[in-house]
Scaffold this active site. Sequence first.
Site, short mmCIF file in Angstrom:
data_model
loop_
_atom_site.label_atom_id
_atom_site.label_comp_id
_atom_site.label_asym_id
_atom_site.label_seq_id
_atom_site.Cartn_x
_atom_site.Cartn_y
_atom_site.Cartn_z
N GLY A 15 -6.93 22.72 -16.14
CA GLY A 15 -7.70 23.95 -16.32
C GLY A 15 -9.04 23.65 -16.95
N ARG A 76 -5.75 20.13 -9.98
CA ARG A 76 -4.45 19.57 -10.36
C ARG A 76 -3.95 18.85 -9.11
NH1 ARG A 76 -4.09 24.84 -13.08
NH2 ARG A 76 -4.21 24.44 -15.30
N ASP A 107 -2.76 17.94 -21.56
CA ASP A 107 -1.68 16.94 -21.63
C ASP A 107 -1.20 16.46 -20.25
OD1 ASP A 107 -0.51 19.36 -21.14
OD2 ASP A 107 1.06 19.17 -22.67
N THR A 130 -9.13 21.93 -23.18
CA THR A 130 -8.32 23.08 -22.77
C THR A 130 -8.55 24.20 -23.77
OG1 THR A 130 -6.07 24.00 -22.69
CG2 THR A 130 -6.30 21.96 -23.90
N ASP A 132 -6.42 26.27 -24.68
CA ASP A 132 -5.18 26.61 -25.38
C ASP A 132 -5.01 25.95 -26.76
OD1 ASP A 132 -4.55 28.16 -23.24
OD2 ASP A 132 -3.04 26.83 -22.41
N ASP A 134 -3.60 23.24 -27.44
CA ASP A 134 -2.20 22.84 -27.58
C ASP A 134 -2.02 21.32 -27.46
OD1 ASP A 134 -2.89 22.74 -24.93
OD2 ASP A 134 -1.07 23.66 -24.17
N ARG A 176 -0.05 29.50 -22.48
CA ARG A 176 1.23 29.39 -21.77
C ARG A 176 2.35 28.96 -22.70
NH1 ARG A 176 0.01 26.13 -16.64
NH2 ARG A 176 -0.94 24.93 -18.31
O1 F6P Z 1 -6.25 26.36 -19.41
C1 F6P Z 1 -4.95 26.62 -19.87
C2 F6P Z 1 -4.47 27.86 -19.25
O2 F6P Z 1 -5.49 28.73 -19.53
C3 F6P Z 1 -3.16 28.49 -19.68
O3 F6P Z 1 -3.20 29.26 -20.83
C4 F6P Z 1 -2.79 29.29 -18.46
O4 F6P Z 1 -1.45 29.56 -18.39
C5 F6P Z 1 -3.23 28.40 -17.37
O5 F6P Z 1 -4.33 27.70 -17.86
C6 F6P Z 1 -3.53 29.07 -16.08
O6 F6P Z 1 -4.26 28.21 -15.28
P1 F6P Z 1 -4.38 28.25 -13.71
O7 F6P Z 1 -4.55 29.65 -13.30
O8 F6P Z 1 -5.59 27.40 -13.44
O9 F6P Z 1 -3.13 27.64 -13.18
#
Ligand code: F6P
Length: 328
Positions: A15, A76, A107, A130, A132, A134, A176
């Site tokens: 992300g 990804r 991660d 990120t 998050d 996290d 998430r």
């Molecule tokens: O970047 C992290 C995050 O924002 C999470 O909080 C979220 O669940 C996820 O990415 C969603 O990403 P995508 O829509 O790109 O799969």
Amino acid sequence: MQKSIKKVGVLTSGGDSPGMNAAIRSVVRTCAYHNLECVGIYRGYQGMIEGDFIEMGPRSVNNIINKGGTILKSARSSEFRTPEGRKKAHENLVKEGIDALVVIGGDGSFTGALMFNSEFGFPVMGIPGTIDNDIFGTSHTLGYDTALNTVVDCIDKIRDTASSHNRLFFVEVMGRDAGHIALNAGIAGGAEEILIPEEDLGLDRLLESLQKSKASGKSSSIVVIAEGDKIGKNVFELKDYVEANLPEYDVRVSVLGHMQRGGTPSCFDRVLASRLGVKAVESLLDGVSNFMVGLKNDTVNLTPLVQAIKGKSEIDRELLRVSDIITT
Ligand code: F6P
């Protein structure tokens, strides 16, 4: 003896987050400063597999420190999860003469980097990117501070309409697996309750708390909920549940979504990105590999990638207590 590094590849993966461009800029310019060549790799590991590379010099990163997103794009890659995909990626790096890699991501991206290193002995260095926050080993990931400010700004706006109509709002924020955004933005935005994955408040306590707040004279309320919260209902089911049990409440839902990932990076994220980029390249030059650069007590430090992946970035539990007290 380790081969000396002459050409560094840089990619963004997973992300996107505000500050990634500032980190790319820092990596590219640190390479130039130390007379190393630098190659940008498009679309993360997928671009590595496809050989989608671009030579980068100090002028190719002009005017990006202030831009959200990532000029190198992100992806990804499921192909990179296969040994064949990683082999192809390695062949491309060797062909291009790249001898070390800076991976800006979360991660999942670090897991890929570590695997790549263990299979090919390729030097890798991670920069945590990120929203998050996290990732274990750093108090802040790139983009987290910007996202917090975006969320607080949104909550402030929602508060205007919530108080005009005496309504209760559930505001869902990203996260998430982690409640960092919800907890911090919730406190800064004056939320009545904050629901995060790390703490199961429970439906009964939520109702109790809302009842109490009504009884104390509050006419409108904001509840911030992290998307990964484990209360057992999604935010829309929660709205129905509260309205069914507390008919005195008129409830609305606002899911902030991907807007949290965009926008101009904050000053904090730009400075952090600049510091981490320098440290990442200079660590590789010092022969260090398989680490993540991060921030601890405002000092740039290194954490083994394996720990960054396996460790848990804990929320500050004192903030839960603070939140309880200040919503009285
Ligand atoms: O970047 C992290 C995050 O924002 C999470 O909080 C979220 O669940 C996820 O990415 C969603 O990403 P995508 O829509 O790109 O799969």
